[in-house]
Design a protein around this motif. Structure first.
Motif, mmCIF file in Angstrom:
data_model
loop_
_atom_site.group_PDB
_atom_site.id
_atom_site.type_symbol
_atom_site.label_atom_id
_atom_site.label_comp_id
_atom_site.label_asym_id
_atom_site.label_seq_id
_atom_site.Cartn_x
_atom_site.Cartn_y
_atom_site.Cartn_z
ATOM 1 N N GLN A 147 0.879 -1.298 -0.182
ATOM 2 C CA GLN A 147 -0.098 -0.091 -0.052
ATOM 3 C C GLN A 147 0.694 1.364 -0.079
ATOM 4 O O GLN A 147 0.243 2.456 0.572
ATOM 5 N N ALA A 148 1.966 1.387 -0.798
ATOM 6 C CA ALA A 148 2.909 2.437 -0.590
ATOM 7 C C ALA A 148 2.329 3.113 -1.426
ATOM 8 O O ALA A 148 1.869 3.014 -2.642
ATOM 9 N N GLN A 149 2.230 4.508 -1.162
ATOM 10 C CA GLN A 149 1.696 5.693 -1.887
ATOM 11 C C GLN A 149 2.640 5.856 -3.101
ATOM 12 O O GLN A 149 2.274 6.137 -4.262
ATOM 13 N N TYR A 150 3.904 6.031 -3.114
ATOM 14 C CA TYR A 150 4.940 6.349 -3.824
ATOM 15 C C TYR A 150 6.205 5.399 -3.878
ATOM 16 O O TYR A 150 6.512 5.021 -2.691
ATOM 17 N N ASP A 151 6.697 5.264 -5.019
ATOM 18 C CA ASP A 151 8.225 4.749 -4.885
ATOM 19 C C ASP A 151 9.014 5.753 -4.837
ATOM 20 O O ASP A 151 9.373 6.462 -5.847
ATOM 21 N N PHE A 152 9.794 5.969 -3.656
ATOM 22 C CA PHE A 152 10.775 7.150 -3.651
ATOM 23 C C PHE A 152 11.552 6.972 -4.853
ATOM 24 O O PHE A 152 12.116 8.448 -5.135
ATOM 25 N N ARG A 153 12.276 6.121 -5.221
ATOM 26 C CA ARG A 153 12.982 6.137 -6.544
ATOM 27 C C ARG A 153 12.629 6.844 -7.627
ATOM 28 O O ARG A 153 13.289 7.261 -8.485
ATOM 29 N N LYS A 154 11.172 6.960 -7.642
ATOM 30 C CA LYS A 154 10.409 7.687 -9.019
ATOM 31 C C LYS A 154 10.596 9.111 -8.716
ATOM 32 O O LYS A 154 10.141 9.837 -9.535
ATOM 33 N N LEU A 155 10.866 9.658 -7.560
ATOM 34 C CA LEU A 155 10.799 11.083 -7.064
ATOM 35 C C LEU A 155 12.186 11.809 -7.104
ATOM 36 O O LEU A 155 12.261 12.943 -7.110
ATOM 37 N N VAL A 156 13.234 10.875 -7.048
ATOM 38 C CA VAL A 156 14.493 11.323 -6.930
ATOM 39 C C VAL A 156 15.464 10.648 -8.073
ATOM 40 O O VAL A 156 15.527 9.221 -8.098
ATOM 41 N N PRO A 157 15.994 11.294 -8.822
ATOM 42 C CA PRO A 157 16.936 10.611 -9.853
ATOM 43 C C PRO A 157 18.166 10.220 -9.458
ATOM 44 O O PRO A 157 18.661 10.641 -8.327
ATOM 45 N N SER A 158 18.686 9.245 -10.089
ATOM 46 C CA SER A 158 20.122 8.529 -9.605
ATOM 47 C C SER A 158 21.351 9.752 -10.177
ATOM 48 O O SER A 158 20.874 10.092 -11.329
ATOM 49 N N GLN A 159 22.227 9.677 -9.735
ATOM 50 C CA GLN A 159 23.535 10.512 -10.171
ATOM 51 C C GLN A 159 24.766 10.042 -10.101
ATOM 52 O O GLN A 159 24.996 9.043 -9.147
ATOM 53 N N THR A 160 25.742 10.482 -10.914
ATOM 54 C CA THR A 160 27.214 9.833 -10.779
ATOM 55 C C THR A 160 28.010 11.125 -10.624
ATOM 56 O O THR A 160 27.944 12.055 -11.679
ATOM 57 N N TYR A 161 28.943 11.070 -9.742
ATOM 58 C CA TYR A 161 29.754 12.171 -9.877
ATOM 59 C C TYR A 161 31.064 11.424 -9.805
ATOM 60 O O TYR A 161 31.997 10.330 -9.331
#
Length: 347
Positions: free
Chosen positions: A103-117
């Motif tokens: 019953q999760a409202q959102y997948d947090f990973r879809k709110l925040v992008p991955s990044q590489t530095y």
């Protein structure tokens, strides 16, 4: 004396200088450091991560200082992860492939992008990752996190395994230090009541050890934190199998599920019913669950091979020895008395 006094002053000065250094988090064996920076809507200090008071259809920024502690180029990957509850009832942020809970409202990973530095030798940079709050807003709390890992260190370990002609080249066998920080997003600040669901407990083998496993779910959008779990196990046929287990400082993430495990040390087991009472408490909530564990003769036969044997009852043994000793003492006294009388008659 002057030399000793000088060393003492130098040591105190060094300790004071170390204490004044900014707190920089670096996992054991890591090749980089991460320091979270406070956001505009941050609730509390950002020592453990970002806890943001958010509004719908708005962008927010997660700012952090990233440092390369090596003398060569270092590629750092930052991945958003969902918060899970591990089998010890603690919050975990170390599984990028984890699925959102029930019953999760959102997948947090879809709110925040991955990044590489990519950082140069001993370079320190300040970076920002964007978080977008959907127009529908947030119900309860969205729990996630940022997982920082060195891809350079990972590739070096893979190459090392390849050079050694190892047969275990799967990345699951690699140990790469990682650093994770939590990201909690909340729109309405009043906490919600948590709804816990407890499944049927099972007794089975885990790595050649008998363990009690209990499925547990939090099906609401708010975590159960700063809690205590009290488990009472009762067997009506043999009270030696009764025990209690208390677990402090437990945390169960919002929309999370896990299988709580504890070692089972009582034995030998008996086939039949065991009554289990689980009590969850924290400053705001109190839950009690009653469950029944049923063991078959076949299960008992298998599990008892890995459990302690029944200890001898030393109290009964000591009591029997004392009774025998008293009886022998009475018998000896009786024999001595009658032997004395018999000798007196002869004289």
């Amino acid at each position: 004396m002057k030399y000793g006094r000088f060393l003492t002053i130098l040591l105190i000065s060094l300790l004071f200088w170390i204490w004044r250094l900014p707190q920089v988090v670096s996992a054991a064996g890591s090749t980089f450091t991460v320091v979270p920076q406070k956001s505009a809507t941050q609730i509390g200090p950002p020592n453990q991560g970002w806890y943001l008071h958010v509004q719908p259809d708005t962008d927010y920024h997660l700012t952090f200082q990233l440092g390369n502690v090596t003398k060569s180029r270092n590629v750092i990957e930052v991945q958003p992860v969902v918060v899970q509850t591990n089998s010890q009832l603690q919050l975990a942020l170390d599984t990028p492939q984890a699925a959102p809970g029930p019953q999760a409202q959102y997948d947090f990973r879809k709110l925040v992008p991955s990044q590489t530095y990519t950082l140069g030798p001993q370079q320190v940079v300040t970076e920002t990752i964007n978080v977008h709050i959907p127009a529908a807003g947030i119900r309860g709390m969205v729990m996630g996190g940022l997982l920082f890992r060195s891809q350079t260190a990972l590739q070096q370990q893979l190459q090392s395994l390849k050079n050694q002609h190892s047969q275990q080249r799967n990345s699951n066998f690699l140990s790469v230090a990682a650093i994770s920080y939590s990201v909690y997003l909340q729109q309405k600040m009043q906490p919600l009541n948590v709804k816990l669901k407890l499944g049927a407990p099972q007794l089975n083998l885990q790595n050649q050890q008998v363990a009690l496993t209990t499925p547990l779910q939090n099906v609401t959008a708010y975590p159960f934190v700063k809690g205590k779990l009290h488990l009472r196990v009762t067997n009506q046929k043999n009270h030696n199998l009764n025990f209690t287990e208390v677990v402090n400082n437990i945390s169960i993430a919002a929309n999370s599920k896990t299988a709580w495990q504890i070692p089972w040390q009582r034995g030998p087991l008996l086939a039949g019913k065991y009554q289990l009472t689980y009590t969850f408490t924290n400053p705001r909530m109190h839950y009690v669950f009653h469950r029944t564990l049923i063991l078959t003769p076949k299960q008992v036969e298998q599990l008892n091979k890995f459990l302690p044997k029944e200890k001898p009852n030393y109290l009964i043994m000591i009591t029997v020895i004392i009774i025998i000793a008293i009886a022998l003492l009475i018998l000896l006294t009786f024999l001595v008395y009658h032997f004395g009388r018999h000798q007196a008659r002869i004289k």
